[in-house]
Write an enzyme that holds these catalytic residues in place. Sequence first.
Site, PDB file in Angstrom:
ATOM      1  N   GLY A  13      21.989  66.506  24.299  1.00 18.22           N
ATOM      2  CA  GLY A  13      20.475  66.639  24.457  1.00 18.22           C
ATOM      3  C   GLY A  13      19.835  65.946  25.707  1.00 18.22           C
ATOM      4  N   SER A  14      20.841  65.729  26.707  1.00 20.76           N
ATOM      5  CA  SER A  14      20.177  64.812  27.858  1.00 20.76           C
ATOM      6  C   SER A  14      19.318  65.726  28.670  1.00 20.76           C
ATOM      7  CB  SER A  14      21.392  64.548  28.897  1.00 20.76           C
ATOM      8  OG  SER A  14      21.842  65.415  29.614  1.00 20.76           O
ATOM      9  N   ASN A  15      19.444  67.152  28.884  1.00 21.17           N
ATOM     10  CA  ASN A  15      18.500  67.963  29.422  1.00 21.17           C
ATOM     11  C   ASN A  15      17.064  67.798  28.779  1.00 21.17           C
ATOM     12  OD1 ASN A  15      19.174  69.505  31.944  1.00 21.17           O
ATOM     13  ND2 ASN A  15      20.963  69.638  30.831  1.00 21.17           N
ATOM     14  N   MET A  92      24.585  76.222  22.223  1.00 21.54           N
ATOM     15  CA  MET A  92      26.005  76.826  22.279  1.00 21.54           C
ATOM     16  C   MET A  92      26.143  78.320  21.527  1.00 21.54           C
ATOM     17  SD  MET A  92      27.437  74.851  24.244  1.00 21.54           S
ATOM     18  CE  MET A  92      29.273  75.377  24.359  1.00 21.54           C
ATOM     19  N   ILE A  95      22.307  84.380  22.382  1.00 18.71           N
ATOM     20  CA  ILE A  95      20.824  84.704  21.716  1.00 18.71           C
ATOM     21  C   ILE A  95      20.825  86.497  21.712  1.00 18.71           C
ATOM     22  CG2 ILE A  95      18.309  85.211  21.983  1.00 18.71           C
ATOM     23  CD1 ILE A  95      19.093  82.214  21.631  1.00 18.71           C
ATOM     24  N   HIS A 111      22.273  76.313  33.514  1.00 21.41           N
ATOM     25  CA  HIS A 111      23.809  76.602  33.673  1.00 21.41           C
ATOM     26  C   HIS A 111      24.193  75.592  34.789  1.00 21.41           C
ATOM     27  CE1 HIS A 111      27.575  78.495  33.268  1.00 21.41           C
ATOM     28  NE2 HIS A 111      27.756  78.452  34.544  1.00 21.41           N
TER      29      HIS A 111
HETATM   30  C1  GRF Z   1      24.178  71.000  30.315  1.00 18.69           C
HETATM   31  O1  GRF Z   1      25.379  70.778  31.600  1.00 18.69           O
HETATM   32  C2  GRF Z   1      23.857  72.337  30.738  1.00 18.69           C
HETATM   33  O2  GRF Z   1      23.707  72.970  31.926  1.00 18.69           O
HETATM   34  C3  GRF Z   1      24.895  73.334  29.732  1.00 18.69           C
HETATM   35  O3  GRF Z   1      25.207  72.510  28.690  1.00 18.69           O
HETATM   36  C4  GRF Z   1      25.022  70.935  29.214  1.00 18.69           C
HETATM   37  C5  GRF Z   1      24.251  70.465  28.011  1.00 18.69           C
HETATM   38  O4  GRF Z   1      23.954  69.135  28.229  1.00 18.69           O
HETATM   39  N1  GRF Z   1      24.324  74.475  29.242  1.00 18.69           N
HETATM   40  P1  GRF Z   1      22.926  68.242  27.329  1.00 18.69           P
HETATM   41  O5  GRF Z   1      22.971  68.508  26.102  1.00 18.69           O
HETATM   42  O6  GRF Z   1      21.514  68.862  28.082  1.00 18.69           O
HETATM   43  O7  GRF Z   1      23.081  66.953  27.763  1.00 18.69           O
END
Ligand code: GRF
Length: 203
Positions: A13-15, A92, A95, A111
């Site tokens: 969940g870092s994004n 993951m 959809i 991505h």
């Molecule tokens: C990120 O690298 C994103 O681009 C990919 O999965 C990863 C998720 O990382 N689709 P986080 O959970 O946001 O840390």
Amino acid sequence: MVKKIAIFISGRGSNMESLLKKSLSDNLPVQFIVVSDNPKANGLKIAENIGVKTIVLENCSDGWKLTDENSEKIEQIIKEHNISLVLLAGFMRIIPKQLIEKFPSTFVNIHPSLLPSFKGKNAQRDAFEYGVKISGCTVHFVDSGVDTGPIIMQKGVDISSCINIEEAKNEILKAEHELYYEALKLLLSSKYTIIGRRVIFGF
Ligand code: GRF
């Protein structure tokens, strides 16, 4: 007007964290909910600590597919919370086509490569091992393929001096955090149209 946005996660969940914190600190007129297919996702705790509502999709089977039940649950969440954008951030699951068609230009994904190069779940590794000097990240609308939808924004990352895959991943992740927020602001602030594969802003 406050826009309602859902962030879908499966793990770290870092994004998501970066989107939530940046939006809060800029007072963006948005309200978030976080949805996870994984009850153990670390991102759920982060969201709850920030005070954001979380929803867990129950009884997810293994693999990429969403059950019909969960697909209906997603539809219900979008309608009930009046969601205008769903930001996939490490979600993951694929959809289903019917959902994408029901809510056009709603599902967005990030991505970790410069698409159309290095699709799939090992994008950073594939780019590093291929030996590319510039990789990066892409924010795109979701279509029925995997990592194939119309591109909203991209950011290049110079990985030529990275000595291992972890370093390349970290450099790309930093760029992802910047890019996803820029793309969110753009989607909120600008009208756009999709012509063929091209997303054109300013309409
Ligand atoms: C990120 O690298 C994103 O681009 C990919 O999965 C990863 C998720 O990382 N689709 P986080 O959970 O946001 O840390």
